[in-house]
Design an enzyme around this catalytic site. Sequence first.
Site, PDB file in Angstrom:
ATOM      1  N   GLY A  29       0.831  -1.205   0.000  1.00  0.00           N
ATOM      2  CA  GLY A  29       0.000   0.000   0.000  1.00  0.00           C
ATOM      3  C   GLY A  29       0.864   1.253   0.000  1.00  0.00           C
ATOM      4  CD  GLU A 152      -2.170  -1.904  -2.197  1.00  0.00           C
ATOM      5  OE1 GLU A 152      -2.506  -0.711  -2.156  1.00  0.00           O
ATOM      6  OE2 GLU A 152      -1.905  -2.572  -1.184  1.00  0.00           O
ATOM      7  CG  ASP A 159      -2.441 -15.542  -1.323  1.00  0.00           C
ATOM      8  OD1 ASP A 159      -1.508 -16.286  -0.963  1.00  0.00           O
ATOM      9  OD2 ASP A 159      -2.674 -14.419  -0.825  1.00  0.00           O
ATOM     10  CE  LYS A 199      21.455 -16.741   2.501  1.00  0.00           C
ATOM     11  NZ  LYS A 199      22.499 -17.455   1.760  1.00  0.00           N
ATOM     12  CB  CYS A 393     -17.735   8.500  16.444  1.00  0.00           C
ATOM     13  SG  CYS A 393     -19.189   7.844  15.619  1.00  0.00           S
ATOM     14  CG  PHE A 396     -20.250  13.674  19.889  1.00  0.00           C
ATOM     15  CD1 PHE A 396     -20.116  15.050  19.965  1.00  0.00           C
ATOM     16  CD2 PHE A 396     -21.487  13.133  19.583  1.00  0.00           C
ATOM     17  CE1 PHE A 396     -21.220  15.880  19.746  1.00  0.00           C
ATOM     18  CE2 PHE A 396     -22.587  13.950  19.365  1.00  0.00           C
ATOM     19  CZ  PHE A 396     -22.463  15.329  19.455  1.00  0.00           C
ATOM     20  CG  HIS A 519     -15.155   8.753  12.504  1.00  0.00           C
ATOM     21  ND1 HIS A 519     -14.495   8.002  13.444  1.00  0.00           N
ATOM     22  CD2 HIS A 519     -16.435   8.310  12.492  1.00  0.00           C
ATOM     23  CE1 HIS A 519     -15.337   7.139  13.976  1.00  0.00           C
ATOM     24  NE2 HIS A 519     -16.522   7.299  13.420  1.00  0.00           N
ATOM     25  CD  GLU A 521     -11.127   9.292  12.919  1.00  0.00           C
ATOM     26  OE1 GLU A 521     -11.619  10.407  13.212  1.00  0.00           O
ATOM     27  OE2 GLU A 521     -11.655   8.212  13.283  1.00  0.00           O
TER      28      GLU A 521
HETATM   29  N1  GLN Z   1     -21.577   2.940  18.380  1.00  0.00           N
HETATM   30  C1  GLN Z   1     -21.926   4.294  18.110  1.00  0.00           C
HETATM   31  C2  GLN Z   1     -23.012   4.413  17.062  1.00  0.00           C
HETATM   32  O1  GLN Z   1     -23.230   3.500  16.312  1.00  0.00           O
HETATM   33  C3  GLN Z   1     -20.712   5.075  17.688  1.00  0.00           C
HETATM   34  C4  GLN Z   1     -20.124   4.608  16.394  1.00  0.00           C
HETATM   35  C5  GLN Z   1     -18.712   5.030  16.215  1.00  0.00           C
HETATM   36  O2  GLN Z   1     -18.029   5.444  17.135  1.00  0.00           O
HETATM   37  N2  GLN Z   1     -18.175   4.893  15.022  1.00  0.00           N
HETATM   38  O3  GLN Z   1     -23.665   5.426  16.962  1.00  0.00           O
END
Ligand code: GLN
Length: 551
Positions: A29, A152, A159, A199, A393, A396, A519, A521
């Site tokens: 990757g 990729e 396999d 090797k 998430c 929160f 999220h 991130e």
């Molecule tokens: N379990 C929670 C929901 O489904 C939060 C999900 C999460 O953190 N991705 O709302």
Amino acid sequence: MREGESSVPVKPTKYIVVTGGVLSGLGKGITTSSIGKLLKSRGLKLAAVKIDPYVNIDAGTMNPFEHGEVFVLDDGGEVDQDLGNYERFLDLPMGRANNITTGKAYKAVIDRERRGDYLGKTVQIIPHVTNEIRDHIKRAAKAADADVCLVEVGGTVGDIESAPFLEALRQLHLEVGHKNMMFVHTTLVPVMGAVGEQKTKPTQHSVMEMRRVGLHPDMLVCRSETRLDPKVREKLANFCDVDKEAVISAPDARTIYEVPLLLEEQGVADWIVKRLDLHPEGRDMGAWKTFVDRVVAPTHHVTIGVVGKYTDLADAYLSIKEAFVHAGAAQDTKVVVRWIDAEDVERATDPADILGSLDGVLVPGGFGPRGAEGKIAAIRFAREKKVPFLGICFGFQLATAEYARHVLGLADANSTEINPTTQHPVIDLLPGHTADEAKGATMRLGASEVRLAHGSRVAQLYHADVIYERHRHRWEVNPGYISKLEGAGLRYTGRDPSGELMEMLELPDHPYFVASQFHPEFKSRPERPAPTFAGLVEAARRRVEARHPKE
Ligand code: GLN
């Protein structure tokens, strides 16, 4: 499109296929992403397709323990983390179409068979499934109007599972022609014995395995602890029938982001440009190099605890880890991430024993009751002790529950995901959603609009009032509790356009207490860190400076 037919893109798209040999986890990757980065820096337009030879339709139902993190795309696609790497390295938004699995390929063929589209013919792996794979790749390249499409192939050559994919690629090679398609094989060159000899035999065998299915690698990317010995390089070129200049050394890097630079030094992109007769426009890796320099030699340090459930497996929170690298680099700061098991916090007599030395706390996304009380304890600790905190998430949702319990005094306040019979379901399924659907594809998925309250902390962080962020959840803040929670000081400063769904919260009298239902991130990029991560790192740095003024 009829059986056996295929549409050739008008502009001759070039294809670069990356396969893996010897063993898994060699960094295919990262190799794919790095090659892409170098080509993009030369002004070429890219597409990327990740082939996952598993039977699952997508990664959505996979356990992070087994498979690492599920990465979520703008269009709600739930995919392997390799697509996360493509997005991070190439800064190119991916979609569902950029991933094909055995499950997806077979499902498309079986659906067509049930509709009678094959007009009574016998439906077979070759040509029907292989055509589907080939067409999928070509569609993705065409949709992006790409100069180069990276492909990729997950798994290891040899396999059983990847055989139909390799056959489809062999056919594609025949169809588009040798000058339009090349194969990069990533392999391992282990060191054996007291003299530390590199090797070549595993690589030779793995290339033989490729030849057995009619493929011939044009380039070898050889993973090894140290650089390849020139004699070993020559031997590999000779025995594997690959141009010596295309035997590339991929020694251990200080950070994954350094890999494009290591490949550039060896002329990888120049070789590819020649081999595929590409027409690049300049090259500019300057900003990337600056970013890498900051990652490898930071001035400041902070320690942030991630209180989660899959803490034994760093891959389960890969995007969080990377978001810290991005946010840290932007502030010349090394973020040391301490992975903390929420159940350890739950069992501790005093959470300070575990969390006391941290400069910041992050509670990530999660599902189910295990460790939830530990996460709530960690949030309470961060709120009361004024330790910078970011919730994502589930984090929160639990921050809402924690506030309801300990500030509003609603003792058993909880999410109905954790306690279905709570007196105070501050986090609940909204009408129209049922708990049965909570697994799999019926979650709220993908990017959607979030409106930020004018003048709020989060609006300052984003420098915007309207943002688009990615979701993967089912439960929501219960609208019946919002005015009570806000009356007690919690502020919901991000909402969906209808105003009914709570998206972000913050606490005004706290150095940094921010959480989001989405999220952040997933959209963090090396040169554009996620704003709430940047905010957390900055607050953590201030805390360190306040503790050790001379540093
Ligand atoms: N379990 C929670 C929901 O489904 C939060 C999900 C999460 O953190 N991705 O709302």
